[in-house]
Design a protein around this motif. Structure first.
Motif, short mmCIF file in Angstrom:
data_model
loop_
_atom_site.label_atom_id
_atom_site.label_comp_id
_atom_site.label_asym_id
_atom_site.label_seq_id
_atom_site.Cartn_x
_atom_site.Cartn_y
_atom_site.Cartn_z
N LEU A 110 44.43 -6.75 9.63
CA LEU A 110 44.25 -7.87 10.56
C LEU A 110 42.76 -8.05 10.79
CD1 LEU A 110 45.66 -9.88 12.60
CD2 LEU A 110 45.39 -8.08 14.32
N ARG A 111 42.28 -9.26 10.62
CA ARG A 111 40.84 -9.53 10.75
C ARG A 111 40.50 -10.16 12.10
NH1 ARG A 111 38.09 -8.90 6.02
NH2 ARG A 111 39.42 -8.47 4.19
N GLN A 112 39.23 -10.14 12.43
CA GLN A 112 38.77 -10.69 13.71
C GLN A 112 39.09 -12.18 13.79
OE1 GLN A 112 34.79 -9.51 14.98
NE2 GLN A 112 34.44 -11.56 15.76
N GLY A 113 39.68 -12.60 14.92
CA GLY A 113 40.00 -14.01 15.13
C GLY A 113 41.21 -14.50 14.36
N LYS A 151 40.34 -6.37 21.73
CA LYS A 151 40.04 -7.03 20.45
C LYS A 151 41.33 -7.48 19.77
CE LYS A 151 35.64 -5.93 20.78
NZ LYS A 151 35.71 -5.25 22.10
N VAL A 152 42.44 -6.75 20.04
CA VAL A 152 43.73 -7.04 19.39
C VAL A 152 44.81 -7.14 20.47
CG1 VAL A 152 45.48 -6.18 17.79
CG2 VAL A 152 43.06 -5.79 17.29
N ILE A 153 45.67 -8.16 20.34
CA ILE A 153 46.84 -8.29 21.23
C ILE A 153 48.10 -8.36 20.38
CG2 ILE A 153 48.06 -9.81 22.85
CD1 ILE A 153 45.41 -10.51 24.12
N LEU A 168 51.39 -21.54 23.92
CA LEU A 168 50.79 -21.47 22.59
C LEU A 168 49.38 -22.06 22.60
CD1 LEU A 168 53.85 -22.45 20.34
CD2 LEU A 168 52.84 -20.18 20.61
N GLU A 169 49.20 -23.17 23.30
CA GLU A 169 47.86 -23.77 23.43
C GLU A 169 46.91 -22.79 24.12
OE1 GLU A 169 48.26 -27.46 25.50
OE2 GLU A 169 49.45 -28.37 23.88
N LEU A 170 47.40 -22.09 25.14
CA LEU A 170 46.60 -21.10 25.85
C LEU A 170 46.18 -19.97 24.91
CD1 LEU A 170 45.47 -19.73 28.43
CD2 LEU A 170 47.77 -18.84 28.84
N LEU A 171 47.13 -19.45 24.12
CA LEU A 171 46.81 -18.36 23.19
C LEU A 171 45.79 -18.82 22.15
CD1 LEU A 171 50.41 -16.91 22.60
CD2 LEU A 171 48.55 -15.81 23.85
N GLU A 172 45.91 -20.05 21.68
CA GLU A 172 44.94 -20.59 20.71
C GLU A 172 43.55 -20.72 21.33
OE1 GLU A 172 47.71 -23.38 17.80
OE2 GLU A 172 47.15 -24.14 19.76
N GLU A 184 37.87 -18.64 22.12
CA GLU A 184 36.81 -18.26 23.07
C GLU A 184 36.36 -16.82 22.90
OE1 GLU A 184 37.74 -19.08 27.16
OE2 GLU A 184 38.27 -21.17 26.75
N TYR A 185 37.31 -15.92 22.62
CA TYR A 185 37.00 -14.48 22.63
C TYR A 185 37.19 -13.82 21.27
CZ TYR A 185 37.34 -15.35 27.61
OH TYR A 185 37.15 -15.86 28.88
N GLN A 186 37.44 -14.63 20.21
CA GLN A 186 37.63 -14.08 18.86
C GLN A 186 38.72 -13.00 18.84
OE1 GLN A 186 36.11 -14.82 15.52
NE2 GLN A 186 36.32 -16.62 16.82
#
Length: 576
Positions: free
Chosen positions: A310-313, A445-447, A465-469, A474-476
């Motif tokens: 899993l990569r950043q962002g 860093k990961v959720i 879903l919009e909130l998660l996106e 914002e926080y990568q």
């Protein structure tokens, strides 16, 4: 068309339902015609299920009916004495309830419950009632009927329990069948099987179907006519094609706009140049089983040799049916259960870490659970719940903690006033926002998001879903998004891994896996997704043939052969 043929089989006329001073259904009218399917749709709290309970005469005693009539066979069901309603229930009007496990008696076998239902309405001998029960289980395509008749509800899968519920509702061949969210808790292929069964039974027995659902894909697949409800009011009533092509009510338009549609997202942004934040290699999770003195030690092989990065962002979606191992994988990533293999978070090995050694790494990986109500302590305020991770990790100062909680609540779209309230005082969508705020508290860093929007209404789901996106940008943030909803996965994920029987059978970029599926199981999953489009109705008959799932119970030291993969394209691998 003559007056006789156009007369509705059942009609609800200006129905209102009240609890105390609160009116929960207001002036509702619709008609159900013989052999047709009417779908009532709308979000939670719209009054859909209460309407069905009113038809069945099963409203709680605290409910009041200030006005209205429900006409069936020239009789007003609201005026019938209970004895006559008992005769009608099951024989003339059957019902499939939302949760089969709570609707079936856990102390009686499937056979006993089916036979009891038959004998309650028809003067049949024990032998005849057994034959009827066996025939109806055959009709709903339950395999190994004789074995199932002797089993208890807890011994059956969710899809099998729902088939038993349909068989029970159809035993006396009722003229009207009410199905209240009959597929909500089911996997996509099981849902498709249940929908196809209901179609077949409707054709075979000429049953009229009243279906209650919030899934617009199911509405498009099944309905002849649709009633849209919102907060107890009828927003719109129209033939299904009219409703989807030219909706009139603003609420209907909003509802349809919020529905994620599979195949509309195109190619995702590539994250291949971003640094790896999570690396999983040869992950195995086994659950030992207790055996007798002379029995071979056995275990449930829940996850076998799962590997991914899993990569950043980036968001990696893990999809598959119940029991495939996706939630177990998520819990292993959180060190919530013992596992074998390697899990590296930001280059640091997690396997073998416990207690204080693990605690600092917890800040970098957090989890959002499926049921927000169950994961929030009802005795604690939101300030305590969201601030708890901060307190555990050393923020003792109440003023600083409160300021951080206010900041977190605002990030997820809630006001500071929410801090003093308790979890039961919020809606399902608001509770999920609180869970997201808590997961963000330590700047992870990961959720890991385990079915985090599956229990939400479609418009609330879209907001979350919009909130998660937004938070990801914002926080990568990097997400492992576990779900059985393929359209939601397509919307949110950059890459997708498909799990079957504890192993990954296909993994790649979202457009590769969902747009060009190569493994037969992936193809089967995608063919089962109901589309919210009346021009794309599907034939689910092929899905009624169950695929063979390997038995996960094996000798404890059994080594499952390592899965071989074939590269289909860049970063697209399929099990062979």
């Amino acid at each position: 068309m003559t007056a006789e043929t156009s007369r509705p089989l059942l009609s609800v006329e200006r129905l209102s339902i009240e609890f105390g001073e609160k009116r929960v259904v207001s002036d509702l009218s619709f008609a159900l015609h013989s052999g047709k399917t009417l779908c009532i749709t709308g979000e939670s709290g719209s009054g859909k299920s209460l309407t069905s309970l009113a038809i069945m005469g099963l409203l709680p005693k605290t409910a009041r009916l200030p006005s209205g009539a429900i006409m069936f066979d020239g009789k007003d069901l609201l005026r019938l004495p209970e004895r006559q309603m008992q005769h009608l229930r099951g024989q003339a009007i059957g019902m499939i309830f939302q949760e089969p496990m709570t609707s079936l008696n856990p102390l009686m076998t499937v056979g006993q419950q089916l036979e009891e239902t038959v004998r309650r309405h028809e003067p049949l001998s024990r032998r005849e009632s057994k034959q009827r029960a066996r025939a109806m289980l055959d009709a709903v395509r339950v395999p190994n009927v004789d074995k199932r008749l002797g089993q208890y509800p807890h011994e059956l899968s969710g899809g099998m329990r729902q088939r038993v519920m349909i068989a029970m509702a159809m035993l006396c061949q009722p003229r009207v069948l009410i199905a209240d969210e009959p597929t909500t808790a089911l996997d996509v292929t099981i849902q498709a099987q249940i929908l196809e069964l209901m179609r077949e039974l409707q054709q075979a027995f000429g049953t009229t179907l009243l279906m209650i659902t919030h899934d617009m894909g199911v509405v498009a697949e099944m309905a002849d006519e649709v009633v849209v409800m919102n907060q107890g009011l009828l927003e719109e009533r129209a033939p299904v094609r009219t409703l989807f092509k030219t909706p009139q009510a603003a609420y209907t338009k909003k509802l349809l706009a919020a529905v994620p549609v599979l195949g509309t997202m195109g190619k995702p942004v590539s994250k291949t140049k971003e640094p790896v934040v999570l690396e999983v290699k040869d992950l195995k999770v086994h659950f030992p089983l207790r055996g007798g003195w002379f029995e071979e030690a056995r275990a449930i092989h829940a996850v076998e040799n799962v590997s991914f990065t899993l990569r950043q962002g980036e968001t990696l979606g893990i999809v598959g049916e119940s029991g495939c191992g996706k939630s177990t994988t998520g819990k292993a990533l959180m060190n919530m259960l013992p596992y074998e293999g390697s899990i590296k978070l930001l280059g640091r090995e997690l396997n073998g870490l416990k207690g204080e050694a693990l605690k600092p790494l917890r800040q970098d990986i957090q989890m959002i659970f499926q049921d927000p109500y169950a994961s929030l302590n009802p005795r604690k305020t939101i300030l305590d719940l969201v601030g708890e991770p901060l307190l555990i990790h050393g923020m003792k100062n109440l003023k600083l903690r409160t300021e951080r909680v206010v900041e977190l609540l605002e990030q997820v779209g809630l006001s500071a006033e929410a801090m003093e309230r308790y979890s039961h005082m919020f809606s399902g969508g608001q509770r999920q926002r609180i869970c997201i705020a808590r997961a963000l508290a330590l700047n992870p860093k990961v959720i890991i998001a385990d079915e985090s929007v599956s229990a939400l209404d479609v418009s609330v789901q879209a907001q979350v879903l919009e909130l998660l996106e937004r938070l990801q940008k914002e926080y990568q943030l990097s997400y492992v998004f576990i779900s059985h909803d393929m359209a939601v996965v397509e919307r949110l994920c950059h890459r997708v891994a498909v799990m079957f029987s504890g192993q990954i059978v296909e993994i790649g970029q979202r457009d590769q896996v969902l747009g060009n599926p190569q493994h037969p199981y992936t193809q089967r999953l995608l063919s089962a997704v109901p589309m919210p489009d009346v021009d794309r109705r599907k034939d689910f008959k092929s899905l009624l043939r169950d695929i063979e799932v390997p038995d996960p119970v094996k000798p404890r030291n059994y080594q499952i052969p390592r899965q071989a993969y074939k590269a289909i394209g860049i970063d697209h691998f399929v099990a062979v």
